[in-house]
Design a protein around this motif. Structure first.
Motif, short mmCIF file in Angstrom:
data_model
loop_
_atom_site.label_atom_id
_atom_site.label_comp_id
_atom_site.label_asym_id
_atom_site.label_seq_id
_atom_site.Cartn_x
_atom_site.Cartn_y
_atom_site.Cartn_z
N HIS A 201 0.83 -1.21 0.00
CA HIS A 201 0.00 0.00 0.00
C HIS A 201 0.87 1.26 0.00
O HIS A 201 0.54 2.25 -0.66
CB HIS A 201 -0.94 -0.01 1.20
CG HIS A 201 -1.88 1.14 1.23
ND1 HIS A 201 -2.94 1.25 0.35
CD2 HIS A 201 -1.94 2.24 2.02
CE1 HIS A 201 -3.60 2.37 0.60
NE2 HIS A 201 -3.01 2.98 1.61
N PRO B 215 -0.86 3.33 -3.26
CA PRO B 215 -2.14 3.31 -2.55
C PRO B 215 -3.33 2.87 -3.41
O PRO B 215 -4.35 2.45 -2.88
CB PRO B 215 -2.31 4.77 -2.10
CG PRO B 215 -0.94 5.33 -2.09
CD PRO B 215 -0.20 4.62 -3.20
N GLY C 190 -4.47 -1.19 4.17
CA GLY C 190 -4.56 -0.95 2.73
C GLY C 190 -5.17 -2.04 1.88
O GLY C 190 -5.27 -1.88 0.67
#
Length: 178
Positions: A71, A75, A98
């Motif tokens: 992540h 992202p 994430g």
């Protein structure tokens, strides 16, 4: 170089990882395998995939740091956590770190690919009454909470839970998902 349908599978079970790899390759993904955080770090220095499948329990380590690492690199990456040790605690932590989804094993390629697509929540999901939770379910969730707290150290988890290490190891070997 980023490839739209590139996937990394972080899994310490080589047989399962290869089976997933072949299945995803038949669907048009370019797949790379990592057995743990060290392999993943090296792989991410060369390529950032668009998708990831991460096993929650990697030998004696947790897959959660891998989720965090993936992540942090991207992202927008779709990360699915697979586990034979499902618990509310680890599901919440995986999502916070994430992951877009959390699946209990056994899950197949169809389940994982569908999870990649389900990145938003469902407000119509049924709310169930937890008062009927079995003692086994509560025990399993407590064991998993403690495993996460101890970084999947079985001896320390057993000590904190007040049980013998071999008893805990036997419970974990059963891989019963309530």
């Amino acid at each position: 170089m980023e490839y739209a349908r590139s996937l990394v599978i972080v899994e310490d079970d080589a047989t399962f990882a290869r089976a997933l790899q072949r299945s995803f390759e038949r669907r048009g993904y370019r797949v790379q395998l990592a057995a743990g955080p060290e392999d993943l770090d090296v792989l991410l220095d060369r390529d950032i995939p668009g998708f990831a499948v991460v096993d929650l329990k990697l030998k004696a380590a947790s897959g959660l740091p891998c989720v965090q690492m993936l992540h942090a690199r991207d992202p927008a990456m779709r990360i699915v956590v697979l586990t034979g040790f499902a618990s509310i605690t680890t599901a919440v932590e995986a999502i916070k770190l994430g992951a877009c989804h959390y699946l209990a094993k056994p899950s197949n390629t169809d389940d994982i690919e569908a999870a990649f697509e389900r990145v938003t929540g469902n407000p119509d999901v049924a709310v169930t009454n937890r008062s009927t939770a079995s003692i086994r379910t509560l025990e399993w969730e407590r064991i998993n909470e403690m495993l996460v707290e101890t970084g999947f150290n079985i001896s320390e988890t057993a000590r904190r839970l007040g049980m013998h290490r071999r008893t805990l190891a036997r419970k974990l070997e059963k891989r019963v998902i309530p």
